[in-house]
Design a protein around this motif. Structure first.
Motif, PDB file in Angstrom:
ATOM      1  N   LEU A  98       0.867  -1.138  -0.149  1.00  0.00           N
ATOM      2  CA  LEU A  98       0.096   0.005   0.141  1.00  0.00           C
ATOM      3  C   LEU A  98       0.984   1.164   0.109  1.00  0.00           C
ATOM      4  CD1 LEU A  98      -2.497  -0.795   2.696  1.00  0.00           C
ATOM      5  CD2 LEU A  98      -2.793  -1.581   0.202  1.00  0.00           C
ATOM      6  N   PHE A  99       0.563   2.188  -0.927  1.00  0.00           N
ATOM      7  CA  PHE A  99       1.297   3.532  -0.819  1.00  0.00           C
ATOM      8  C   PHE A  99       0.204   4.535  -0.870  1.00  0.00           C
ATOM      9  CE2 PHE A  99       3.874   0.717  -3.523  1.00  0.00           C
ATOM     10  CZ  PHE A  99       4.975   1.030  -3.165  1.00  0.00           C
ATOM     11  N   LYS A 100       0.344   5.729  -0.148  1.00  0.00           N
ATOM     12  CA  LYS A 100      -0.683   6.568   0.047  1.00  0.00           C
ATOM     13  C   LYS A 100      -0.271   8.045  -0.253  1.00  0.00           C
ATOM     14  CE  LYS A 100      -1.811   7.714   4.528  1.00  0.00           C
ATOM     15  NZ  LYS A 100      -1.887   9.402   4.691  1.00  0.00           N
ATOM     16  N   PRO A 101      -0.039   8.346  -1.621  1.00  0.00           N
ATOM     17  CA  PRO A 101       0.528   9.476  -2.007  1.00  0.00           C
ATOM     18  C   PRO A 101      -0.525  10.463  -2.218  1.00  0.00           C
ATOM     19  CG  PRO A 101       0.386   7.994  -3.748  1.00  0.00           C
ATOM     20  CD  PRO A 101       0.100   7.285  -2.767  1.00  0.00           C
ATOM     21  N   ILE A 102      -1.352  10.830  -1.335  1.00  0.00           N
ATOM     22  CA  ILE A 102      -2.721  11.596  -1.497  1.00  0.00           C
ATOM     23  C   ILE A 102      -2.440  13.129  -2.085  1.00  0.00           C
ATOM     24  CG2 ILE A 102      -4.010  10.287   0.178  1.00  0.00           C
ATOM     25  CD1 ILE A 102      -3.714  12.689   1.806  1.00  0.00           C
ATOM     26  N   VAL A 103      -1.318  13.667  -1.956  1.00  0.00           N
ATOM     27  CA  VAL A 103      -0.904  14.974  -2.639  1.00  0.00           C
ATOM     28  C   VAL A 103      -0.772  14.852  -4.049  1.00  0.00           C
ATOM     29  CG1 VAL A 103       0.015  15.957  -0.633  1.00  0.00           C
ATOM     30  CG2 VAL A 103       1.341  14.759  -1.947  1.00  0.00           C
ATOM     31  N   GLU A 104      -0.725  13.664  -4.553  1.00  0.00           N
ATOM     32  CA  GLU A 104      -0.606  13.049  -6.089  1.00  0.00           C
ATOM     33  C   GLU A 104      -1.641  12.448  -6.673  1.00  0.00           C
ATOM     34  OE1 GLU A 104       3.937  12.543  -6.985  1.00  0.00           O
ATOM     35  OE2 GLU A 104       3.731  11.851  -5.022  1.00  0.00           O
ATOM     36  N   SER A 105      -2.737  12.599  -6.010  1.00  0.00           N
ATOM     37  CA  SER A 105      -4.219  11.699  -6.415  1.00  0.00           C
ATOM     38  C   SER A 105      -4.275  12.170  -7.687  1.00  0.00           C
ATOM     39  CB  SER A 105      -5.296  12.291  -5.277  1.00  0.00           C
ATOM     40  OG  SER A 105      -5.123  11.790  -4.236  1.00  0.00           O
ATOM     41  N   LEU A 106      -4.106  13.234  -8.383  1.00  0.00           N
ATOM     42  CA  LEU A 106      -4.118  13.735  -9.746  1.00  0.00           C
ATOM     43  C   LEU A 106      -3.500  12.591 -10.620  1.00  0.00           C
ATOM     44  CD1 LEU A 106      -5.792  15.981  -8.304  1.00  0.00           C
ATOM     45  CD2 LEU A 106      -5.010  17.347 -10.261  1.00  0.00           C
TER      46      LEU A 106
END
Length: 281
Positions: A98-106
């Protein structure tokens, strides 16, 4: 004084249990390595429940969580590169990483294109609760983040439609309030689920925060089925429903309030909900 000592002891015990479980999982995965490891990207807006979703799913014995502060794949909360992601996946013995790069959701489409076995779990939360949480957690930093988009990021190639970028820029004035900045932040990240057409991908599932905290067993079980990992009840033992509708509505400008409400309606009406009943495995 006694209560403080007991609280500290409870915190230390909790941390020790988590650390012990972490090392037991690593041992389990080393003894029972997966023949194929797949990446899963947890995406969405800040303060929408991505942390608790990641925490619940990471309790599965065949799942490894690489969070935003993990130097294996992240630097300053952003992915180092897709090559770093590949390296972390190849080095893992787990079934899912699991990775959580939410600032790169786009970049969701890019992630799915680069990793043919990847899946995306997109977490959404109603704008009022999410914006209130952002205001409390990030404060003035939310204004700086939005102004940075307008001054720099929007000048680069971006997936966000021109009309949405123009709306955000037109409301990013000198006296932008923290509430409106958080509203614009929520608007961009949650709109990405729609303008990237993620609802049409069989490798994407959406979780509503409200469903997670009010029906945790059912929500996480469906997500585990979608991802092809074993579910067990204790995965949601730390999920509580007390944060839904807890505070008053944030003081948003009418135009931002209207746009957020429109996006939330589209995210929650049935025609825009993808089913987690089918597995990607």
């Amino acid at each position: 004084m006694t209560l403080n000592v007991e609280n500290k002891q409870n915190v230390l015990l909790y941390r020790a249990k988590r650390r012990g479980r972490h090392y037991l999982k690593l041992l389990y995965q080393r003894v029972n390595p997966s023949h194929e490891t797949r990446p899963v990207f947890i995406l969405g807006s800040g303060r929408s429940g991505t942390d608790i979703v990641s925490h619940c799913l990471s309790k599965a014995w065949d799942v490894e969580l690489i969070n935003e502060d993990n130097p294996k794949a992240f630097d300053n909360w952003r992915l180092k590169s897709l090559e770093a992601v590949k390296g972390a996946v190849n080095a893992s013995n787990a079934t899912l990483v699991l990775f959580k790069p939410i600032v790169e959701s786009l970049r969701a489409e890019e992630f799915l294109k680069e990793f043919q076995s990847a899946a995306v779990v997109f977490v959404v939360r109603n704008p009022h609760d999410s914006i209130n949480s952002m205001v409390r957690f990030f404060g003035e930093a939310q204004i700086r983040a939005v102004k940075s988009w307008v001054e720099t990021d929007f000048a680069r190639k971006t997936q966000a439609p021109a009309e949405l970028r123009e709306f955000i820029a037109s409301h990013c004035h000198a006296d932008l309030s923290v509430e409106d900045a958080a509203g614009l932040y929520w608007l961009l990240y949650n709109s990405s689920y729609l303008f990237l057409d993620l609802q049409s991908s069989p490798r994407v599932t959406k979780i509503r925060y409200e469903s997670l905290v009010q029906e945790p067993y059912e929500t996480i079980r469906e997500t585990c089925d979608f991802l092809g990992v074993k579910w067990f009840p204790s995965m949601t033992e730390e999920v509580y429903a007390g944060s839904v509708g807890k505070n008053r509505k944030p003081d948003l400008s009418p135009a931002i309030e209207k746009r957020c409400s429109e996006v939330w309606e589209r995210l929650t009406v049935e025609k825009y909900q993808n089913s987690t009943a089918s597995s990607i495995v």
